[in-house]
Write an enzyme that holds these catalytic residues in place. Structure first.
Site: not given
Ligand SMILES: Cc1cc2nc3c(=O)[nH]c(=O)nc-3n(C[C@H](O)[C@H](O)[C@H](O)COP(=O)(O)OP(=O)(O)OC[C@H]3O[C@@H](n4cnc5c(N)ncnc54)[C@H](O)[C@@H]3O)c2cc1C
Length: 596
Positions: A443
């Site tokens: 989220e």
């Molecule tokens: C168990 C689980 C359930 C989930 N359920 C859903 C769901 O129902 N629907 C859905 O659509 N998604 C879902 N997700 C996805 C989840 O919302 C994403 O994993 C999350 O938004 C982070 O995206 P990412 O994993 O691609 O990380 P990334 O976006 O690659 O981020 C990696 C790191 O970089 C940091 N970062 C990125 N951009 C910035 C910035 N501008 N400034 C500072 N730091 C930054 C982040 O904070 C993080 O620490 C789920 C994930 C999990 C693990």
């Protein structure tokens, strides 16, 4: 196996004594009949369902997890989940705060959120299935066409259909502007959607007869980035006009994630292969429409943090009174026993009180935020609506990030109270820790929440929303500043209020020169703001407890002690947070990338 007792007394304190929600809500035309007895009765019944039906499934569900049949693409949830969900639907729980026009009961959101606090304490993984469906209901209710609403909302409201939010793709999580799923318009007004979504909670499950996926995708002529994203309804089974189930749609689960926690929540990789979808709202405005669901979900995730904090605290408190180890440094307390219960040791008390304070402060903050939502939705007064919406906008990232960071601290502390037994699965404490971790990530990660708070909500409007909330705090200080008994609360609250304003101005100035200063300070800043809110609500709660402490009800004695603990032991964290926020960007960028 852990146990759970719904914290009804504290919920009722927050609802009736702290916020007087009944009087607040009765001002609104569609809650004019709302009364405290109804609220209490719903909390009691909901509490029974959570403690007796859902909580016993938590630990076994974690051990069993979900399974995917690779030939049918169907997912089976752990034993008992489906039956518990059928009971939830039968009891009318999914419909609590939904629109009566679609079969809902039209009760305030504060009621629904309280039920979700208890569901999350009882079984976070199970609670995610109906929680996401409610978010889908809200997005469709706000942005769907009349036909879409008529077809989908009654089934979502009754709980016969569940919902998901399909945003994330392998190459795009935080940055949704990168998403690639494609939607091609068809002659009949529908769309054919292709793409892959990952990490979709509840993407496939056996709890409900149909699943309504809300999918973000791009139209062929869409502009690049986040301005070219549209929102679509993609049902698992395409419904006929009368709501009966039609053909199986081209969206299916190809993989289940094996993950750290919430193992009973199916986290699905979803393939869309020419899936039939229908546009929700306007083309290329999908992100705005999805924000309805995301904002509701952010409060919901804060609720997960609160629920886990509460249940972990309850179990650790019971254990600490029973477990005998060592004598108190000041001399034996339980002379009749071979050792003292560990609750005599100051650090065990500190861990317990930390969790308790995070639960009680969190409950006040999230209920206040939800009440603002009810007021915003129900008032006829435009000024009041704007005021409430500003408060919700300011508090939502704090609810999401502060409560879930606190839950991680609290569950870890409560696990620690159990010593080695906390590391053993059967005690249930290690599950709380594992389950708590995800809430800081999904989220919008907590870093993203902090950027939203500092960059958009605070600096984005020159601190106007923050100052408005500050006026509420100032009024409280003015009213209670001369009360001798309140000095221990009012003085640190006033001091922190001043410091937050100065810190905000300082970061704002630095950000003029280099916008990365916002990123360097944001996480510390959000935590300071979280403490400011907690300090305000604990001061308000302490005032009531002081007024009622001679009533003989130990609840008020405990409330006062928790407030004192909070001000003495937790609030001072803000001094170091402010200091680190002020050191700014320089120490973070000194090292070249190549040296990492
Ligand atoms: C168990 C689980 C359930 C989930 N359920 C859903 C769901 O129902 N629907 C859905 O659509 N998604 C879902 N997700 C996805 C989840 O919302 C994403 O994993 C999350 O938004 C982070 O995206 P990412 O994993 O691609 O990380 P990334 O976006 O690659 O981020 C990696 C790191 O970089 C940091 N970062 C990125 N951009 C910035 C910035 N501008 N400034 C500072 N730091 C930054 C982040 O904070 C993080 O620490 C789920 C994930 C999990 C693990």
């Amino acid at each position: 196996m852990p146990t759970y007792t719904p914290p009804l007394r504290d919920m009722q304190f927050v609802m009736h004594e702290l916020f007087d929600v009944t009087s607040e809500l009765r001002r609104l035309p569609h809650h004019a009949e709302f009364d405290a007895d109804t609220l209490n009765a719903i909390l009691e019944e909901g509490g029974k369902f959570c403690a007796q039906v859902v909580a016993p499934l938590n630990l076994p569900g974690d051990v069993e997890g979900c399974t995917l049949d690779r030939t049918t693409h169907e997912v089976t949830t752990p034993k008992g989940f489906k039956e518990a969900y059928a009971q939830f639907v039968e009891g009318g729980w999914p419909a609590l705060s939904s629109d009566p026009a679609y079969g809902g009961q039209g009760l305030p959101h504060v009621v629904n959120q309280s039920i979700y606090e208890m569901l999350n304490s009882a079984n976070q993984a199970w609670a995610m299935y109906p929680g996401l469906a409610h978010g889908a209901y809200e997005a469709l209710h706000a942005h769907g066409s009349e036909e879409e609403k008529a077809l989908y909302l009654p089934k979502l409201v009754s709980g016969h259909w569940l919902g998901t939010m399909c945003l994330t793709e392998p190459h795009c999580g935080t940055d949704l502007g990168l998403l690639r799923s494609k939607a091609v318009p068809q002659a009949d007004g529908s769309y054919r959607i292709d793409g892959q979504k990952i990490f979709i909670s509840g993407g496939e499950n056996d709890l409900a007869e149909n699943i309504v996926h809300l999918v973000l995708a791009r139209l062929p002529d869409a502009p690049a980035g986040s301005k070219g994203i549209s929102l679509f309804i993609v049902p698992k089974y395409v419904p006929n006009a009368d709501g009966s189930l039609g053909a199986r749609n081209g969206i299916y689960c190809s993989r289940l994630e094996d993950k750290m926690g919430i193992s009973a929540s199916a986290t699905c990789q979803m393939e869309l292969e020419g899936a039939l979808g229908w546009l929700v709202g306007e083309p290329n405005k999908g992100l705005a429409a999805m924000f309805v669901m995301m904002n509701a979900a952010r409060i919901g995730v804060g609720m997960q943090g609160l629920g886990l904090t509460e249940v972990a605290y309850q179990n650790a408190a019971v254990y600490a009174k029973e477990r005998l180890q060592m004598r108190a440094l000041s001399g034996a307390k339980a002379q009749d026993k071979p050792a003292d219960p560990i609750i005599v040791h100051p650090d065990v008390r500190k861990m317990l009180l930390t969790a308790r304070a995070y639960a009680e402060g969190g409950r006040a903050l999230v209920m206040f935020t939800t009440l603002q939502l009810d007021l915003a939705l129900g008032t006829d007064d435009d000024d009041e609506r704007r005021e409430c919406e500003d408060t919700i906008a300011l508090l939502t990232p704090i609810v999401k990030a502060f409560l879930t960071d606190n839950a991680w601290i609290a569950t870890t502390h409560c696990q620690q109270v159990f010593g080695g037994h906390g590391y053993i699965r059967n005690a249930g404490m290690e599950q709380f820790v594992r389950d708590a971790r995800i809430a800081m990530i999904y989220e919008g990660t907590n870093t993203v929440q902090s950027l939203d708070l500092l960059g958009r909500k605070v600096l984005g409007d020159n601190g106007a929303k923050l100052k408005k909330f500050g006026k509420r705090i100032e009024a409280f200080i003015e009213e209670n500043g001369t009360d001798e008994a309140m000095q221990e609360f009012v003085n640190p609250l006033a001091d922190l209020g001043d410091k937050v304003m100065k810190l905000t101005a300082e970061i704002g100035m630095k950000a003029f020169r280099n916008a990365d200063e916002v990123g360097a300070a944001a996480v510390d800043y959000l935590r300071v703001c979280g403490h400011l809110m907690f300090a305000y609500f604990f001061a308000c709660m302490a005032k009531i407890a002081l007024e009622k402490k001679d009533s003989g009800d130990p609840f008020y004695t405990a409330k006062l002690a928790t407030a004192r603990f909070y001000f003495a032991k937790l609030l001072p964290e803000t001094a170091s947070l402010i200091r680190t926020a002020r050191t700014g960007l320089a120490p973070l960028v000194e090292m070249e990338e190549a040296l990492f």
